[in-house]
Design a protein around this motif. Structure first.
Motif, PDB file in Angstrom:
ATOM      1  N   ILE A 391       0.847  -1.293  -0.073  1.00  0.00           N
ATOM      2  CA  ILE A 391      -0.219  -0.235  -0.114  1.00  0.00           C
ATOM      3  C   ILE A 391       0.868   1.246  -0.066  1.00  0.00           C
ATOM      4  CG2 ILE A 391      -2.006  -1.231   1.127  1.00  0.00           C
ATOM      5  CD1 ILE A 391      -1.115  -0.002   3.685  1.00  0.00           C
ATOM      6  N   SER A 451      -8.689  -5.480   8.804  1.00  0.00           N
ATOM      7  CA  SER A 451      -8.380  -4.255   8.820  1.00  0.00           C
ATOM      8  C   SER A 451      -7.186  -4.119   7.775  1.00  0.00           C
ATOM      9  CB  SER A 451      -7.445  -3.882  10.134  1.00  0.00           C
ATOM     10  OG  SER A 451      -8.349  -3.598  11.082  1.00  0.00           O
ATOM     11  N   ARG A 454      -9.076  -4.292   4.309  1.00  0.00           N
ATOM     12  CA  ARG A 454      -9.887  -3.065   3.824  1.00  0.00           C
ATOM     13  C   ARG A 454      -8.851  -2.191   3.503  1.00  0.00           C
ATOM     14  NH1 ARG A 454     -13.866  -3.068   9.226  1.00  0.00           N
ATOM     15  NH2 ARG A 454     -15.531  -4.077   8.373  1.00  0.00           N
ATOM     16  N   SER A 455      -7.592  -1.882   4.068  1.00  0.00           N
ATOM     17  CA  SER A 455      -6.710  -1.011   3.905  1.00  0.00           C
ATOM     18  C   SER A 455      -6.227  -1.272   2.324  1.00  0.00           C
ATOM     19  CB  SER A 455      -5.402  -0.682   4.766  1.00  0.00           C
ATOM     20  OG  SER A 455      -4.895  -1.998   4.505  1.00  0.00           O
ATOM     21  N   ASP A 458      -8.913   0.295   0.062  1.00  0.00           N
ATOM     22  CA  ASP A 458      -8.999   1.582   0.004  1.00  0.00           C
ATOM     23  C   ASP A 458      -7.790   2.289  -0.822  1.00  0.00           C
ATOM     24  OD1 ASP A 458     -11.185   1.256   1.531  1.00  0.00           O
ATOM     25  OD2 ASP A 458     -10.279   1.950   3.489  1.00  0.00           O
ATOM     26  N   ALA A 459      -6.776   1.682  -0.341  1.00  0.00           N
ATOM     27  CA  ALA A 459      -5.355   1.989  -1.048  1.00  0.00           C
ATOM     28  C   ALA A 459      -5.754   2.184  -2.628  1.00  0.00           C
ATOM     29  CB  ALA A 459      -4.164   1.562  -0.708  1.00  0.00           C
TER      30      ALA A 459
END
Length: 475
Positions: A391, A451, A454-455, A458-459
């Motif tokens: 990310i 978590s 999800r990151s 989103d990234a």
């Protein structure tokens, strides 16, 4: 399976299972693989009388009985009476002497269609004409050659195939073939398979029923992942297309598989209980066990491509091995947790795309076979995806360049992101209503994994939007 008597052992294991379960078996092979010889040798060693019906030489009347004109002695009226065939009378005579019998239906592939029609009642209902029934101790075993080994006009009807557990007998190498059939006669009877007699516990019976139910729901879902309605998946997969199934025997491969029906699921339940009763293990007898499992549910659906069929067989093998491993090693549900380390060992995601890794995890996780075990695989899966999709700004820019210049990378990325959404949805559903402080215990540490996933989602949001536009241009 140990030893070099591969064909002999697979046939003899199948015979022992049919003796215990009363599920009839059909031995499929090329000519000259000693199908008949092994059956006759087994019958002789186990003190069974054997009656053989040669498919190409028998008529419908010789299967179900002969109609003759008879006269009532009191009234003088005439009527038709069905006389039982000679083979049936022989079996009853042997039964009266407490000698069990094998009814061996040889050369089934060259039997005329009307003869095969007569066999439908005999094989499944174990009856001939006028409702006469085969003795309970009688085993029904059939043998047939593959389509490429018989004249083109012959066929085996799908309803007949579906009444048997199909046993495919073939060799993976010339050496294995030569080793088995160049033995001396004395060597051919060495190291016979030894069977135990174990009691089936109520827990095993209940767990098998539930495990098979969820195993098939998971298999069906793996081919219809966009449809979350399990009942619709079930109906779709078991929707029998007669035109397709009537050509089952014409398969170009060297194997013939059954199609899933209520009968084959019932057969699978019965033979699995017999595997357990006879003390068979996946480690020593796995090839024979899986041969019988695939012989019942190996085709699966009438809409499979060759790639789908291979994936289906691989998935079915993995799920069945796990289910059977639990059943064979546990006498009670309380012992299940102690086996979590070996039964839910971490999956190996090495070298797999994110999408393939997610599919593999879902396949295992969603089956009830694993739901009672702590699953250590989710954290490994999240780490695998995190390695593929870092990310940092540099990672995202490098992917941005790749998907703009390489269609393969574009398709891989789009597929991975689609599966990532699917995975996140599963974890969120399972953790719904679970407090944060205990969520880490769910799905094998799911809170930390969720978590991270999800990151990543989103990234890569901007890249996903760009990929969607590129995909539209390439359609």
């Amino acid at each position: 399976m140990k030893g070099i008597n591969r064909i002999r052992d697979r046939i003899e294991i199948a015979i022992e299972i049919t003796r215990d379960s009363q599920v009839p078996i059909l031995l499929m092979a090329n000519p000259g693989l000693a199908k008949s010889t092994v059956v006759y040798n087994w019958a002789r060693r186990n003190n069974y009388h054997i009656e053989t019906l040669i498919g190409s030489r028998f008529s419908q009347e010789e299967i179900l009985g002969f109609q003759v004109r008879a006269e009532d002695r009191e009234t003088g009226e005439h009527y038709l009476e069905l006389l039982p065939p000679h083979w049936y009378r022989n079996i009853l005579e042997q039964e009266s002497r407490q000698v069990p019998s094998v009814l061996f239906l040889d050369e089934l592939s060259t039997a005329q269609e009307n003869v095969q029609g007569a066999l439908l009642q005999l094989v499944f209902e174990r009856k001939i004409g006028n409702g006469r029934t085969l003795p309970e101790s009688t085993l029904v075993i059939a043998a047939a050659n593959y389509k490429q080994n018989i004249p083109f006009q012959f066929n085996i009807m799908a309803p007949i195939l579906n009444r048997f557990c199909l046993i495919n007998l073939s060799y993976d190498s010339n050496d294995a073939f030569l080793d088995e059939f160049l033995q001396d006669e004395a060597e051919l009877v060495k190291d016979l398979v030894v069977f135990e007699e174990k009691e089936i516990t109520p827990w095993q019976r209940d767990y098998l029923r539930d495990g098979l139910k969820m195993m098939f729901r998971t298999l069906f879902r793996s081919f219809e992942e966009d449809n979350r309605d399990m009942d619709k998946d079930l109906i779709y997969t078991m929707d029998i297309n007669n035109q397709v199934y009537n050509t089952m025997y014409d398969d170009d491969s060297r194997y013939v598989y059954n199609f899933i029906s209520g009968r084959t699921l019932w057969y699978l339940h019965k033979v699995t209980l017999s595997f357990l009763r006879k003390g068979l293990t996946i480690e020593e007898h796995g090839a024979a066990i899986l041969n019988m499992v695939f012989g019942l549910i190996g085709l699966g659906t009438n809409t499979f491509t060759d790639t789908q069929r291979k994936a289906y067989l691989k998935n079915a093998e993995t799920l069945y091995r796990r289910l059977y491993g639990i059943l064979a090693s546990r006498d009670s549900p309380g012992a299940l947790e102690s086996a979590s380390s070996d039964l839910s060992a971490a999956l190996d995601f090495t070298g797999k795309s994110a999408a393939d890794a997610i599919n593999e995890w879902v396949l295992f996780h969603e089956s009830s076979v694993l739901q009672e075990l702590l699953d250590p695989n989710l954290e490994a899966l999240a780490s695998h995806i995190g390695t593929a999709y870092g990310i940092s700004p540099g990672d995202i820019e490098r992917l941005h360049q790749r998907i703009n210049h390489n269609k393969a990378d574009l398709y891989t990325f789009s597929n991975d992101m689609q599966r990532l959404d699917y995975l996140i949805g599963i974890i969120e559903d399972e953790q719904k209503g679970v407090p944060i402080e205990t969520a880490g215990d769910q799905v094998g540490g799911g809170h930390g994994a969720l978590s991270l996933l999800r990151s990543i989602r989103d990234a890569y949001g901007p890249c996903r939007d760009e990929a969607a536009q590129l995909m539209m241009k390439n359609i």
